[in-house]
Design a protein around this motif. Sequence first.
Motif, mmCIF file in Angstrom:
data_model
loop_
_atom_site.group_PDB
_atom_site.id
_atom_site.type_symbol
_atom_site.label_atom_id
_atom_site.label_comp_id
_atom_site.label_asym_id
_atom_site.label_seq_id
_atom_site.Cartn_x
_atom_site.Cartn_y
_atom_site.Cartn_z
ATOM 1 N N SER A 1 0.822 -1.213 0.000
ATOM 2 C CA SER A 1 0.000 0.000 0.000
ATOM 3 C C SER A 1 0.855 1.260 0.000
ATOM 4 C CB SER A 1 -0.931 0.013 1.220
ATOM 5 O OG SER A 1 -0.227 0.304 2.411
ATOM 6 N N GLU A 2 2.063 1.183 0.523
ATOM 7 C CA GLU A 2 2.948 2.345 0.579
ATOM 8 C C GLU A 2 3.555 2.681 -0.776
ATOM 9 O OE1 GLU A 2 5.678 1.139 3.562
ATOM 10 O OE2 GLU A 2 4.301 1.528 5.244
ATOM 11 N N ASN A 3 3.373 1.793 -1.733
ATOM 12 C CA ASN A 3 3.881 2.012 -3.089
ATOM 13 C C ASN A 3 2.682 2.128 -4.037
ATOM 14 O OD1 ASN A 3 7.075 1.343 -2.996
ATOM 15 N ND2 ASN A 3 5.959 0.040 -1.554
ATOM 16 N N ARG A 4 2.187 3.350 -4.193
ATOM 17 C CA ARG A 4 0.934 3.561 -4.898
ATOM 18 C C ARG A 4 0.974 3.123 -6.359
ATOM 19 N NH1 ARG A 4 -1.140 9.505 -2.704
ATOM 20 N NH2 ARG A 4 -1.202 8.939 -0.466
ATOM 21 N N LYS A 5 2.140 3.248 -6.984
ATOM 22 C CA LYS A 5 2.245 2.857 -8.383
ATOM 23 C C LYS A 5 2.555 1.374 -8.535
ATOM 24 C CE LYS A 5 3.713 7.404 -10.009
ATOM 25 N NZ LYS A 5 4.763 8.180 -10.729
ATOM 26 N N GLY A 6 2.650 0.695 -7.417
ATOM 27 C CA GLY A 6 2.937 -0.732 -7.457
ATOM 28 C C GLY A 6 4.378 -1.025 -7.079
ATOM 29 N N VAL A 7 4.643 -2.264 -6.744
ATOM 30 C CA VAL A 7 5.982 -2.683 -6.346
ATOM 31 C C VAL A 7 6.237 -4.084 -6.892
ATOM 32 C CG1 VAL A 7 5.071 -3.565 -4.138
ATOM 33 C CG2 VAL A 7 7.503 -3.041 -4.355
ATOM 34 N N ILE B 1 -1.855 -8.069 -9.875
ATOM 35 C CA ILE B 1 -0.482 -8.346 -10.309
ATOM 36 C C ILE B 1 -0.427 -8.263 -11.828
ATOM 37 C CG2 ILE B 1 1.437 -9.981 -10.315
ATOM 38 C CD1 ILE B 1 0.313 -11.229 -7.789
ATOM 39 N N GLU B 2 0.461 -7.427 -12.315
ATOM 40 C CA GLU B 2 0.660 -7.287 -13.763
ATOM 41 C C GLU B 2 2.152 -7.249 -14.048
ATOM 42 O OE1 GLU B 2 -0.589 -4.309 -17.459
ATOM 43 O OE2 GLU B 2 -1.410 -3.991 -15.441
ATOM 44 N N GLU B 3 2.636 -8.296 -14.695
ATOM 45 C CA GLU B 3 4.069 -8.419 -15.016
ATOM 46 C C GLU B 3 4.931 -8.223 -13.769
ATOM 47 O OE1 GLU B 3 4.927 -5.693 -18.148
ATOM 48 O OE2 GLU B 3 3.753 -6.799 -19.653
ATOM 49 N N ASP B 4 4.601 -8.955 -12.714
ATOM 50 C CA ASP B 4 5.338 -8.950 -11.440
ATOM 51 C C ASP B 4 5.224 -7.638 -10.671
ATOM 52 O OD1 ASP B 4 6.117 -11.540 -11.451
ATOM 53 O OD2 ASP B 4 8.143 -11.175 -12.202
ATOM 54 N N ASN B 5 4.393 -6.720 -11.144
ATOM 55 C CA ASN B 5 4.164 -5.475 -10.422
ATOM 56 C C ASN B 5 2.863 -5.609 -9.618
ATOM 57 O OD1 ASN B 5 4.996 -2.607 -9.983
ATOM 58 N ND2 ASN B 5 2.948 -2.232 -10.813
ATOM 59 N N VAL B 6 2.963 -5.393 -8.304
ATOM 60 C CA VAL B 6 1.834 -5.631 -7.406
ATOM 61 C C VAL B 6 1.251 -4.302 -6.942
ATOM 62 C CG1 VAL B 6 1.073 -6.785 -5.298
ATOM 63 C CG2 VAL B 6 3.001 -7.716 -6.602
ATOM 64 N N ARG B 7 -0.073 -4.154 -7.056
ATOM 65 C CA ARG B 7 -0.767 -2.962 -6.578
ATOM 66 C C ARG B 7 -1.923 -3.377 -5.671
ATOM 67 N NH1 ARG B 7 -0.525 -2.079 -11.978
ATOM 68 N NH2 ARG B 7 -2.777 -2.461 -12.155
ATOM 69 N N ILE B 8 -2.151 -2.573 -4.666
ATOM 70 C CA ILE B 8 -3.275 -2.828 -3.773
ATOM 71 C C ILE B 8 -4.560 -2.355 -4.437
ATOM 72 C CG2 ILE B 8 -3.179 -0.602 -2.553
ATOM 73 C CD1 ILE B 8 -3.760 -2.189 0.050
ATOM 74 N N THR B 9 -5.670 -3.070 -4.221
ATOM 75 C CA THR B 9 -6.967 -2.697 -4.777
ATOM 76 C C THR B 9 -7.790 -1.968 -3.715
ATOM 77 O OG1 THR B 9 -8.035 -4.745 -4.065
ATOM 78 C CG2 THR B 9 -6.937 -4.761 -6.226
ATOM 79 N N LYS B 10 -8.989 -1.559 -4.090
ATOM 80 C CA LYS B 10 -9.880 -0.931 -3.120
ATOM 81 C C LYS B 10 -10.247 -1.907 -1.999
ATOM 82 C CE LYS B 10 -12.048 2.531 -6.120
ATOM 83 N NZ LYS B 10 -13.322 2.998 -6.742
ATOM 84 N N VAL B 11 -10.399 -3.176 -2.355
ATOM 85 C CA VAL B 11 -10.687 -4.185 -1.323
ATOM 86 C C VAL B 11 -9.528 -4.261 -0.336
ATOM 87 C CG1 VAL B 11 -11.095 -6.636 -0.875
ATOM 88 C CG2 VAL B 11 -12.176 -5.537 -2.848
ATOM 89 N N GLY B 12 -8.315 -4.286 -0.869
ATOM 90 C CA GLY B 12 -7.138 -4.310 -0.010
ATOM 91 C C GLY B 12 -7.038 -3.083 0.866
ATOM 92 N N PHE B 13 -7.403 -1.938 0.304
ATOM 93 C CA PHE B 13 -7.390 -0.691 1.079
ATOM 94 C C PHE B 13 -8.319 -0.797 2.287
ATOM 95 C CE2 PHE B 13 -9.443 3.325 2.117
ATOM 96 C CZ PHE B 13 -8.352 4.146 2.376
ATOM 97 N N PHE B 14 -9.528 -1.300 2.077
ATOM 98 C CA PHE B 14 -10.473 -1.417 3.192
ATOM 99 C C PHE B 14 -9.998 -2.451 4.218
ATOM 100 C CE2 PHE B 14 -13.309 0.990 0.488
ATOM 101 C CZ PHE B 14 -14.031 1.738 1.418
ATOM 102 N N LEU B 15 -9.384 -3.521 3.759
ATOM 103 C CA LEU B 15 -8.837 -4.511 4.695
ATOM 104 C C LEU B 15 -7.757 -3.894 5.577
ATOM 105 C CD1 LEU B 15 -8.549 -7.599 2.331
ATOM 106 C CD2 LEU B 15 -9.982 -7.475 4.375
ATOM 107 N N LEU B 16 -7.038 -2.961 5.044
ATOM 108 C CA LEU B 16 -5.900 -2.387 5.758
ATOM 109 C C LEU B 16 -6.262 -1.136 6.539
ATOM 110 C CD1 LEU B 16 -2.829 -2.877 6.070
ATOM 111 C CD2 LEU B 16 -2.482 -1.314 4.154
#
Length: 350
Positions: free
Chosen positions: A36-42, A73-88
């Motif tokens: 989540s701290e990496n908004r553009k993905g990690v 996950i897109e080409e090994d780049n991971v981004r949090i979704t809105k669902v993940g945001f609410f979980l966190l």
Amino acid sequence: MSAVEAKYEAQKIAFGPIYFQSVVALRDLGILQFISENRKGVEIDKIVEKLEASEYSIHLLLEAAEILGVIEIEEDNVRITKVGFFLLKDEMTRVNINFMNDVCYLGAKNMTESFVNGKPEGLKTLGDWPTIYQGLSVLPEPAKTSWFEFDHYYSDNAFPEALKIVFKKNPKQIFDIGGNTGKWSFACCAHDPNVRIKILDLPVQLRVAKANATKKNLLERIDFHPIDLLDTTQRIPEGADVIWMSQFLDCFSKEQIVQILDNACQAASEDTTIFILEPFFDNQNYPAAHYSLVATSLYFTIMANGNSKMYRIGVMKELIGKAGLEVVETYPLIGDSYHTILECRKKRNA
């Protein structure tokens, strides 16, 4: 829904418990927070490099999280979704997850047995009490913290508006039935410097409330009355301007609710107002609240007492009538909460 889609939905139920635990692990290991701290993905390799969890752990948990829609996950780049945001980040979700994980999870295996026996058979995973209420003050951690956070989350948000309603006629004596840790009573004392409170609850709960009142220097304004309201020989005393029940009646079966309200009716004068604060599951604006409240009924079955639930508002009003009371005003969804207040009086012919 096609057969293929229906079969997929069935698998969500079949594997639900293990996917739930994968989300808990994703959170507790700091993986979801890092993403989540990496908004553009990690990149996944970066997650493995920066966190203490093993490569194996991270890959498996990310695969589960992707299935659940928690991350993308897109080409090994991971981004949090809105669902993940609410979980966190969402407080309701955090409280619910901790409550399910720390209080209910192990006991849930005993649900069928609880329905058959009419007892909270899952409670033995936490302690040896007939109901959870005798053990609240001595629950093992982290269950104790998670239980009280859950309880307070679903009541405290209602207090500001509830105080305005309860004090509109300037009551001088309030009985707090099932006062628990004393939060409502303390809020009343802060709202009106002249009001007196009597907390009525089981002796084990009164010890906690009294200790909290001592810390707040409120012993001169708050009295403590031990009572087991399931014992028909123990009567609520007279003398209250207001009898208050906050998220209390949902802790009992329909028959027990009538018994408790009948007890309150005998204690009430024609001038006594009885306020019932409850989150009725059929009186909610959002599906997340409805979903959570119905799940809470299952908690009552397996962990609390085996015979109570969250009720429909119409059912509660029917029980109120059976006890010789009548609803004179309904305050739906007060403030920023999930709660309705039913203002009741003794029937004139009661």
